[in-house]
Design a protein around this motif. Structure first.
Motif, PDB file in Angstrom:
ATOM      1  N   GLY A 174      39.640  44.091  44.710  1.00 50.02           N
ATOM      2  CA  GLY A 174      38.774  44.586  45.752  1.00 50.02           C
ATOM      3  C   GLY A 174      39.549  45.160  46.995  1.00 50.02           C
ATOM      4  N   LEU A 175      38.886  45.659  47.795  1.00 53.44           N
ATOM      5  CA  LEU A 175      39.313  46.487  48.926  1.00 53.44           C
ATOM      6  C   LEU A 175      40.392  45.476  49.866  1.00 53.44           C
ATOM      7  N   SER A 176      39.801  44.227  50.023  1.00 54.54           N
ATOM      8  CA  SER A 176      40.764  43.377  50.744  1.00 54.54           C
ATOM      9  C   SER A 176      41.054  41.946  50.272  1.00 54.54           C
ATOM     10  N   ALA A 177      41.066  42.123  48.979  1.00 53.44           N
ATOM     11  CA  ALA A 177      41.142  40.903  48.073  1.00 53.44           C
ATOM     12  C   ALA A 177      42.670  40.502  47.810  1.00 53.44           C
ATOM     13  N   THR A 178      42.793  39.132  48.013  1.00 54.59           N
ATOM     14  CA  THR A 178      44.217  38.732  47.703  1.00 54.59           C
ATOM     15  C   THR A 178      44.400  38.694  46.193  1.00 54.59           C
ATOM     16  N   LEU A 179      45.657  38.795  45.962  1.00 54.13           N
ATOM     17  CA  LEU A 179      46.098  38.512  44.410  1.00 54.13           C
ATOM     18  C   LEU A 179      45.464  37.436  43.802  1.00 54.13           C
ATOM     19  N   GLN A 180      45.500  36.170  44.433  1.00 55.54           N
ATOM     20  CA  GLN A 180      44.715  35.069  43.963  1.00 55.54           C
ATOM     21  C   GLN A 180      43.063  35.425  43.571  1.00 55.54           C
ATOM     22  N   GLU A 181      42.550  35.857  44.421  1.00 59.15           N
ATOM     23  CA  GLU A 181      41.334  36.299  44.269  1.00 59.15           C
ATOM     24  C   GLU A 181      40.778  37.367  43.073  1.00 59.15           C
ATOM     25  N   TRP A 182      41.784  38.154  43.171  1.00 57.45           N
ATOM     26  CA  TRP A 182      41.677  39.234  41.762  1.00 57.45           C
ATOM     27  C   TRP A 182      41.801  38.293  40.722  1.00 57.45           C
ATOM     28  N   LEU A 183      42.870  37.409  40.425  1.00 58.29           N
ATOM     29  CA  LEU A 183      43.029  36.679  39.271  1.00 58.29           C
ATOM     30  C   LEU A 183      41.773  35.797  39.006  1.00 58.29           C
ATOM     31  N   LEU A 184      41.190  35.176  40.052  1.00 59.19           N
ATOM     32  CA  LEU A 184      40.111  34.271  39.833  1.00 59.19           C
ATOM     33  C   LEU A 184      39.001  35.056  39.424  1.00 59.19           C
ATOM     34  N   ALA A 185      38.767  36.520  39.950  1.00 63.28           N
ATOM     35  CA  ALA A 185      37.537  37.224  39.419  1.00 63.28           C
ATOM     36  C   ALA A 185      37.639  37.443  37.845  1.00 63.28           C
ATOM     37  N   ALA A 186      38.988  37.644  37.648  1.00 56.67           N
ATOM     38  CA  ALA A 186      39.202  37.926  35.927  1.00 56.67           C
ATOM     39  C   ALA A 186      39.027  36.584  35.479  1.00 56.67           C
ATOM     40  N   GLU A 187      39.296  35.553  35.935  1.00 58.90           N
ATOM     41  CA  GLU A 187      38.906  34.183  35.437  1.00 58.90           C
ATOM     42  C   GLU A 187      37.608  33.924  34.942  1.00 58.90           C
ATOM     43  N   TYR A 188      36.435  34.443  35.778  1.00 62.95           N
ATOM     44  CA  TYR A 188      35.135  34.464  35.482  1.00 62.95           C
ATOM     45  C   TYR A 188      34.701  35.011  34.431  1.00 62.95           C
ATOM     46  N   ILE A 189      35.410  36.256  33.836  1.00 57.95           N
ATOM     47  CA  ILE A 189      34.886  36.973  32.699  1.00 57.95           C
ATOM     48  C   ILE A 189      35.758  36.106  31.408  1.00 57.95           C
ATOM     49  N   LEU A 190      36.926  35.843  31.509  1.00 57.53           N
ATOM     50  CA  LEU A 190      37.732  35.134  30.559  1.00 57.53           C
ATOM     51  C   LEU A 190      37.026  33.706  30.157  1.00 57.53           C
ATOM     52  N   GLU A 191      36.414  33.200  31.242  1.00 58.07           N
ATOM     53  CA  GLU A 191      36.027  31.806  31.096  1.00 58.07           C
ATOM     54  C   GLU A 191      34.740  31.764  30.221  1.00 58.07           C
ATOM     55  N   GLY A 192      34.032  33.150  30.353  1.00 59.32           N
ATOM     56  CA  GLY A 192      32.706  33.533  29.605  1.00 59.32           C
ATOM     57  C   GLY A 192      33.127  33.500  28.211  1.00 59.32           C
ATOM     58  N   GLY A 193      34.261  33.947  27.666  1.00 64.38           N
ATOM     59  CA  GLY A 193      34.706  34.299  26.406  1.00 64.38           C
ATOM     60  C   GLY A 193      34.957  35.486  26.028  1.00 64.38           C
ATOM     61  N   ASN A 194      34.901  36.327  27.150  1.00 65.84           N
ATOM     62  CA  ASN A 194      35.494  37.727  26.865  1.00 65.84           C
ATOM     63  C   ASN A 194      36.952  37.771  27.283  1.00 65.84           C
ATOM     64  N   GLU A 195      37.879  38.024  26.310  1.00 66.67           N
ATOM     65  CA  GLU A 195      39.187  38.062  26.572  1.00 66.67           C
ATOM     66  C   GLU A 195      39.849  39.522  26.806  1.00 66.67           C
ATOM     67  N   GLN A 196      38.844  40.273  26.402  1.00 61.70           N
ATOM     68  CA  GLN A 196      39.495  41.611  26.573  1.00 61.70           C
ATOM     69  C   GLN A 196      39.223  42.461  27.855  1.00 61.70           C
ATOM     70  N   VAL A 197      40.216  41.661  28.815  1.00 60.35           N
ATOM     71  CA  VAL A 197      40.133  42.211  30.274  1.00 60.35           C
ATOM     72  C   VAL A 197      41.229  42.741  30.596  1.00 60.35           C
ATOM     73  N   MET A 198      41.228  44.034  31.519  1.00 63.90           N
ATOM     74  CA  MET A 198      42.465  44.620  32.225  1.00 63.90           C
ATOM     75  C   MET A 198      42.091  44.703  33.510  1.00 63.90           C
ATOM     76  N   LEU A 199      43.518  44.241  34.210  1.00 60.77           N
ATOM     77  CA  LEU A 199      43.312  44.457  35.779  1.00 60.77           C
ATOM     78  C   LEU A 199      43.508  45.998  36.140  1.00 60.77           C
ATOM     79  N   CYS A 200      43.148  46.287  37.460  1.00 63.34           N
ATOM     80  CA  CYS A 200      43.136  47.551  37.966  1.00 63.34           C
ATOM     81  C   CYS A 200      43.429  47.676  39.397  1.00 63.34           C
ATOM     82  N   GLU A 201      44.783  47.961  39.685  1.00 59.52           N
ATOM     83  CA  GLU A 201      45.271  48.192  41.141  1.00 59.52           C
ATOM     84  C   GLU A 201      44.831  49.358  41.851  1.00 59.52           C
TER      85      GLU A 201
END
Length: 301
Positions: A160-187
């Protein structure tokens, strides 16, 4: 006897969840490799995703697909739903544009990536897109993140435009927690006090994310800088910093682009970038992704 009985109506204390779990490297020390058709993201091969900011028509997207494929790109990017600051700006072609992007990808042997903005778009996006992109404005669209956790398509999650690193990772956690492990981060750069550059590209975040998580990390220097002359040096810097790939905007006629033409490379400039990447990658023990066998050249779904 004599002791005070517990009040069963009182709220039960709940331990606070202080951080992500599935996203951390300890969960998968060997790292995650995301399969996109025949292309693998997160291994030793460096992956380049390139194409127009927005699909504008069949001639534009086909010319771009041909150019980026010839230069050595691995994935065709193109927006069909565009979250624009102004309601009067070009908002994308929608579902018809997605079909044009998919057809161009098939013609030129490239998997495609496109942005999904809301859950109602998922059924037809999943049918055509090989990677579902979550834009910076939707990084904390939690209903969308939960829905993406239930699909079986790779997801590229932009910071996100003003997201901290922890917020970024926790957003990814929502997807992983749902069962989709095919996640890539983008800076893709963050908003700071600087006004000379569109955003501030946080390459320290790339190195940090590679150390703390097992997910592949992609860098988008087009949105981060907003300036054509900065894309090549920042792309090389991203490769040196340990990124697993790039997301680059390319347009056959940037001066005529309906959005973000000032940050789109011409096919010629993109070819120069692709020629400059290998020596930098070699210096950090990487190489441009290439198929391991002739069978992998065929686009798989």
């Amino acid at each position: 006897m004599g002791g005070k009985q517990p009040d069963e109506s009182a709220p039960v204390a709940v331990r606070k969840d202080t951080g992500a779990r599935r996203v951390l490297r300890a969960f998968r020390p060997e790292g995650t490799r995301v399969q996109v058709g025949p292309v693998e993201v997160g291994g030793p091969g460096f992956v380049v995703m390139a194409g127009p900011c927005a699909v504008e028509g069949i001639e534009q997207v086909d010319r771009t697909a041909a150019a980026v494929a010839q230069a050595g790109a691995h994935v065709l990017r193109g927006g069909v739903f565009k979250p624009r600051t102004s309601p009067y700006a070009f908002q994308g072609m929608g579902e018809p544009g997605l079909h044009l992007l998919a057809e161009a990808g098939r013609r030129h042997g490239l998997p495609i990536i496109s942005e999904v903005m809301e859950t109602s778009q998922l059924p037809f996006m999943v049918e055509s897109a090989d990677i579902l992109q979550v834009g910076a404005r939707n990084m904390q669209n939690f209903s969308l993140l939960r829905a993406l956790g239930k699909v079986r398509r790779p997801v590229l999650l932009k910071r996100g435009l003003s997201a901290t690193l922890q917020e970024w990772l926790l957003a990814a956690e929502y997807i992983l927690e749902g069962g989709n492990e095919q996640v890539m981060l983008c800076e893709r750069g963050i908003r700071t006090f600087e006004t000379e550059i569109r955003n501030t590209l946080d390459l320290a975040a790339v190195a940090w994310a590679k150390q703390r998580t097992h997910l592949p990390v992609i860098v988008d220097p087009s949105h981060a800088t907003g300036q054509v002359d900065l894309i090549l040096p920042m792309s090389l810097a991203a490769a040196a910093a340990g990124a697993d790939g790039l997301l680059i905007e390319v347009h056959p006629r940037p001066e005529q682009a309906l959005c973000d033409g000032n940050q789109a490379l011409t096919p010629e400039h993109f070819q120069t970038l692709m020629q400059r990447l290998p020596p930098v990658l070699d210096a950090v023990g990487r190489h441009l992704w290439r198929p391991e066998s002739p069978a992998q050249v065929v686009r798989a779904r």
